[in-house]
Design a protein around this motif. Structure first.
Motif, mmCIF file in Angstrom:
data_model
loop_
_atom_site.group_PDB
_atom_site.id
_atom_site.type_symbol
_atom_site.label_atom_id
_atom_site.label_comp_id
_atom_site.label_asym_id
_atom_site.label_seq_id
_atom_site.Cartn_x
_atom_site.Cartn_y
_atom_site.Cartn_z
ATOM 1 N N UNK A 79 19.691 16.098 -12.860
ATOM 2 C CA UNK A 79 18.280 16.447 -13.127
ATOM 3 C C UNK A 79 17.416 15.606 -12.190
ATOM 4 N N UNK A 80 16.264 16.155 -11.706
ATOM 5 C CA UNK A 80 15.411 15.370 -10.810
ATOM 6 C C UNK A 80 15.029 14.020 -11.427
ATOM 7 N N UNK A 81 15.072 12.987 -10.567
ATOM 8 C CA UNK A 81 14.744 11.634 -11.006
ATOM 9 C C UNK A 81 13.276 11.320 -10.731
ATOM 10 N N UNK A 82 12.803 10.221 -11.302
ATOM 11 C CA UNK A 82 11.422 9.783 -11.010
ATOM 12 C C UNK A 82 11.380 8.264 -10.798
ATOM 13 N N UNK A 83 10.341 7.845 -10.059
ATOM 14 C CA UNK A 83 10.181 6.407 -9.789
ATOM 15 C C UNK A 83 9.080 5.867 -10.698
ATOM 16 N N UNK A 84 9.341 4.735 -11.361
ATOM 17 C CA UNK A 84 8.304 4.122 -12.205
ATOM 18 C C UNK A 84 7.453 3.230 -11.294
ATOM 19 N N UNK A 85 6.190 3.639 -11.032
ATOM 20 C CA UNK A 85 5.369 2.919 -10.039
ATOM 21 C C UNK A 85 5.265 1.425 -10.310
ATOM 22 N N UNK A 86 5.088 1.027 -11.562
ATOM 23 C CA UNK A 86 4.884 -0.395 -11.856
ATOM 24 C C UNK A 86 6.121 -1.248 -11.569
ATOM 25 N N UNK A 87 7.279 -0.593 -11.619
ATOM 26 C CA UNK A 87 8.510 -1.364 -11.400
ATOM 27 C C UNK A 87 8.938 -1.348 -9.928
ATOM 28 N N UNK A 146 14.938 5.500 -0.449
ATOM 29 C CA UNK A 146 14.735 6.483 0.618
ATOM 30 C C UNK A 146 15.873 6.415 1.633
ATOM 31 N N UNK A 147 16.309 5.184 1.905
ATOM 32 C CA UNK A 147 17.389 5.008 2.873
ATOM 33 C C UNK A 147 18.687 5.606 2.344
ATOM 34 N N UNK A 148 18.881 5.572 1.010
ATOM 35 C CA UNK A 148 20.145 6.040 0.432
ATOM 36 C C UNK A 148 20.164 7.543 0.149
ATOM 37 N N UNK A 149 18.998 8.130 -0.064
ATOM 38 C CA UNK A 149 18.952 9.540 -0.469
ATOM 39 C C UNK A 149 19.499 10.446 0.634
ATOM 40 N N UNK A 150 20.455 11.305 0.263
ATOM 41 C CA UNK A 150 21.079 12.175 1.261
ATOM 42 C C UNK A 150 20.386 13.527 1.333
ATOM 43 N N UNK A 151 19.354 13.722 0.500
ATOM 44 C CA UNK A 151 18.749 15.059 0.420
ATOM 45 C C UNK A 151 17.280 15.079 0.827
ATOM 46 N N UNK A 152 16.854 13.994 1.503
ATOM 47 C CA UNK A 152 15.453 13.888 1.945
ATOM 48 C C UNK A 152 14.472 14.136 0.806
ATOM 49 N N UNK A 153 14.869 13.745 -0.396
ATOM 50 C CA UNK A 153 14.023 14.034 -1.551
ATOM 51 C C UNK A 153 12.958 12.959 -1.779
ATOM 52 N N UNK A 154 13.117 11.836 -1.083
ATOM 53 C CA UNK A 154 12.171 10.726 -1.322
ATOM 54 C C UNK A 154 11.235 10.567 -0.132
ATOM 55 N N UNK A 155 9.969 10.465 -0.391
ATOM 56 C CA UNK A 155 9.006 10.269 0.697
ATOM 57 C C UNK A 155 8.110 9.079 0.372
ATOM 58 N N UNK A 156 7.443 8.604 1.429
ATOM 59 C CA UNK A 156 6.552 7.461 1.249
ATOM 60 C C UNK A 156 5.208 7.790 1.877
ATOM 61 N N UNK A 157 4.136 7.361 1.213
ATOM 62 C CA UNK A 157 2.833 7.556 1.848
ATOM 63 C C UNK A 157 1.914 6.400 1.476
ATOM 64 N N UNK A 194 0.817 -1.219 0.000
ATOM 65 C CA UNK A 194 0.000 0.000 0.000
ATOM 66 C C UNK A 194 0.848 1.266 0.000
ATOM 67 N N UNK A 195 2.121 1.117 -0.093
ATOM 68 C CA UNK A 195 2.983 2.297 -0.014
ATOM 69 C C UNK A 195 3.284 2.850 -1.410
ATOM 70 N N UNK A 196 3.452 4.165 -1.477
ATOM 71 C CA UNK A 196 3.874 4.782 -2.731
ATOM 72 C C UNK A 196 5.085 5.663 -2.443
ATOM 73 N N UNK A 197 6.172 5.374 -3.134
ATOM 74 C CA UNK A 197 7.387 6.184 -2.970
ATOM 75 C C UNK A 197 7.409 7.232 -4.074
ATOM 76 N N UNK A 198 7.704 8.490 -3.683
ATOM 77 C CA UNK A 198 7.807 9.533 -4.706
ATOM 78 C C UNK A 198 9.056 10.379 -4.474
ATOM 79 N N UNK A 199 9.533 10.955 -5.582
ATOM 80 C CA UNK A 199 10.713 11.824 -5.474
ATOM 81 C C UNK A 199 10.253 13.271 -5.658
ATOM 82 N N UNK A 200 10.649 14.110 -4.708
ATOM 83 C CA UNK A 200 10.295 15.526 -4.784
ATOM 84 C C UNK A 200 11.288 16.229 -5.717
ATOM 85 N N UNK A 201 10.818 16.728 -6.886
ATOM 86 C CA UNK A 201 11.752 17.327 -7.854
ATOM 87 C C UNK A 201 12.449 18.574 -7.304
ATOM 88 N N UNK A 202 11.810 19.204 -6.317
ATOM 89 C CA UNK A 202 12.421 20.415 -5.720
ATOM 90 C C UNK A 202 13.677 20.063 -4.926
#
Ligand SMILES: Cc1cc2nc3c(=O)[nH]c(=O)nc-3n(C[C@H](O)[C@H](O)[C@H](O)COP(=O)(O)O)c2cc1C
Length: 635
Positions: free
Chosen positions: A608-616, A624-635, A577-585
């Motif tokens: 350049x800002x990256x994106x996550x392919x939901x289906x993959x 999220x654990x690796x990102x050093x810029x708090x750019x990835x969140x989960x909800x 039920x989780x969705x990971x997203x990358x904040x382009x900002x």
């Protein structure tokens, strides 16, 4: 050496008493500042917790180091090093206590030994850095009497745990042990033992809460030449360690209680059914049985009376269902560990078809104390229908994980917030699970419930054998009920259909919900099927296994709804039920997340800002654990 009279028992008591008196005294009143060798007292005592928990954190090595250093400094005549059972405050183990000043050192390591001996024992100065720090006042507290963890506790079943050397029968005798047995064997009738237990109101601590005196009376009434006393030491609830700790810390209390029961019902043979995963408890029991035999407190013509009684240990292979008394008996008989319908009750027809009392370890640990202090004393503690105390293994998201014993009637709030010190890391309390895998999950609104057999049942849980697991806001209640059901499905013996198939179907429904495929209809099915299993299963395992599901449906229905309607797990535990997203900002395009994604689900060019392919995305959280810029969140 056979102890043939109460006089001989008294002689042993007198000899060992002074050492114990010093410990008892220091437990009541603390020698204010005097510590170390200059106290002028007979002998200093260093008590080290030798329970399984502390042992796992090197307490054996700590004890050996103390012995070595004390010997090197020629202080063996002045200092005793004693390994005890569990002190209860497992969160702070390994624990070392110094008598007579009752100094309570926490989280001691083998490397601290030299300093404790040098500073405390020789120089008479307490080692501040190893004292407990009260989290509220931030002051150090050197005496357990003044710690919130102990203040509300009353120790009956645990009275000798963390107090005596469990491998020294003389210390047990010096605490008054084996005198109740001697008194009753020498001057009272068997039915008087049962009468005291009946009057005390003691109810079984193994889960059912059946009145112990009535069980003994039923067994005593059976006209059979051969009867058996069984101690149920199977303790299979996840997270529970009450019985193990009692056997490790005070094995003689179990032996004495079994002998008293044997006298009461007319049995000359006792059997302890203990799981083989409890090697330390087994070892301490073996030592205690040998010592009791040597003293003639087990064997033939105990204390020169006509009463013969001996104990044998039987090993369980760790099947939860074998804790159920009829399955346990079958297992001891060499048959499949499956339950049978009652009646007949084991007290009528048990081991080898003979009358058998089956009692839990904690139930038995209460017996010698009741026989010594009297039924009225015991009945004066607790609530109208649940007398005495209850031992709990307090675990989960709680600050003070440990073994506690509280009077019946203590509230859940007192246990969790005062004794337990509240929720770990300042998180919000969500639920408390009492009663082991077959118990229920209670919420904030139940916190002022006084704990006793009936009150816990009334709010949809149960006392069980004493597991108490605290959960916080990060726990998903759907996953929690799935966890417990997974356990019961695994442990079901398969004999009856409701438990074998019904629980499997319940688990499938829960898996469907946590996988994001659930519907509101599934919630109805969970509830209906759960109730059917409760009503139709053969034994207590099946009859109680839907409890975690039903109680979470009652108390956390909104969370179930979120899972099936919104496909959201607010505790972020249900991966699907989780969705990971990358904040382009915030994403600077360092590419680290993409490099570590095991599913190649992250795309983007460097800088350049990256994106996550939901289906993959496999929702492993690696990005999220690796990102050093708090750019990835989960909800
Ligand atoms: C699935 C299942 C597991 C049980 N496990 C234990 C156990 O590990 N220890 C125990 O004392 N009682 C256990 N019981 C309860 C026993 O059947 C029995 O009621 C108890 O040993 C009686 O002792 P008491 O009257 O002193 O509580 C279990 C019951 C069920 C249904």
């Amino acid at each position: 050496m056979k102890v043939l009279s109460i006089k001989a028992l008294e002689a042993i008591k007198n000899k060992a008493e002074s050492t114990l008196l010093l410990r008892e005294q220091s437990n009541r009143e603390t020698a204010e500042c005097s510590c170390g060798l200059n106290t002028g007292t007979s002998k200093l005592q260093i008590l080290i917790c030798g329970g399984t928990g502390c042992k796992a954190s090197s307490s054996q090595l700590i004890a050996e180091n103390f012995k070595k250093v004390i010997a090197e400094k020629n202080m063996t005549a002045q200092v005793d090093v004693i390994i005890t059972g569990c002190f209860g405050f497992c969160e702070k183990g390994p624990i070392v206590k110094i008598i007579p000043d009752n100094t309570f050192y926490v989280q001691v390591t083998p490397q601290d030994v030299d300093e404790i001996v040098g500073e405390h024992i020789i120089n008479g100065k307490k080692l501040e850095r190893l004292l407990y720090v009260d989290p509220n006042t931030e002051h150090t507290v050197s005496d357990s009497k003044h710690m919130a963890f102990y203040k509300k506790q009353v120790r009956i079943a645990l009275q000798n745990c963390g107090f005596i050397d469990p491998e020294n029968i003389d210390e047990y005798i010096a605490r008054g042990g084996y005198f109740p047995l001697a008194n009753y064997l020498l001057s009272k009738k068997p039915e008087q033992v049962t009468e005291v237990i009946k009057q005390s109101g003691l109810r079984g601590r193994g889960g059912g809460g059946f009145p112990t005196g009535l069980k003994w009376e039923l067994a005593a009434r059976q006209a059979s030449e051969t009867k058996f006393v069984v101690c149920n030491a199977d303790e299979g609830d996840p997270g529970a360690f009450m019985d193990r700790s009692i056997m490790e810390g005070d094995p003689h209390s179990i032996i004495e209680a079994m002998a008293l029961c044997g006298y009461a019902i007319g049995a000359s043979k006792g059997l302890v059914y203990i799981r083989a995963e409890y090697p330390l408890a087994i070892q301490r029991l073996k030592v205690a049985i040998d010592q009791a035999r040597t003293y003639g407190l087990l064997g033939e013509r105990i204390l020169e009376t006509e009463f013969d009684f001996d104990i044998e240990i039987r090993y369980g292979a760790g099947a939860f269902v074998c804790g159920e008394e009829t399955a346990l008996i079958h297992s001891m008989e060499g048959k499949r560990g499956e339950p049978t319908l009652k009646p007949p009750f084991p007290a009528e027809q048990g081991y080898l078809g003979q009358p058998t009392t089956v009692n839990n370890v904690e139930t038995l640990a209460n017996v010698p104390v009741i026989m010594e202090k009297g039924a009225d004393w015991f009945a004066s503690i607790g609530t109208p229908k649940s007398k005495g105390t209850k031992v709990f293994a307090l675990a989960g998201k709680i600050n003070n994980v440990g073994l506690i014993e509280v009077p019946m009637g203590t509230t859940l709030r007192e246990v969790i917030y005062e004794i337990g010190g509240g929720i770990k890391n300042g998180k919000k309390f969500k639920a408390v699970q009492t009663g082991g895998p077959s118990g229920g999950c209670l919420t904030e609104k139940h916190l002022d419930t006084p704990i006793d057999f009936d009150n816990l049942l009334a709010v949809g849980s149960m006392m069980g054998s004493g597991g108490m697991i605290v959960m916080d806001e990060d726990d998903c209640m759907v996953s929690v009920s799935r966890f417990y059901l997974d356990f019961t499905v695994e442990e079901s013996c398969g004999k009856c259909t409701p438990c074998r198939i019904g629980n499997k179907r319940l688990l499938e429904l829960l898996n469907k919900i946590t996988d994001g495929r659930g519907t509101e209809k599934d919630l109805e099915a969970l509830s209906t099927l759960g109730r059917v299993i409760k009503d139709t299963a053969l034994c207590g395992l099946g009859q109680t296994s839907p409890n975690p599901v039903l109680s979470t449906l009652d108390n956390f229905y909104d969370e179930y709804l979120e899972h099936v309607h919104d496909k959201v797990c607010r505790a972020k535990q249900c991966k699907a039920l989780l969705t990971y997203t990358i904040n382009p900002e915030l994403c600077i395009g360092c590419h680290l997340c993409a490099k570590h994604c095991p599913a190649d689900a992250i795309v983007g060019t460097v800088r350049k800002p990256h994106t996550i392919i939901p289906d993959k995305c496999i929702k492993c959280g690696m990005c999220m654990a690796r990102c050093k810029f708090n750019a990835i969140s989960v909800c």
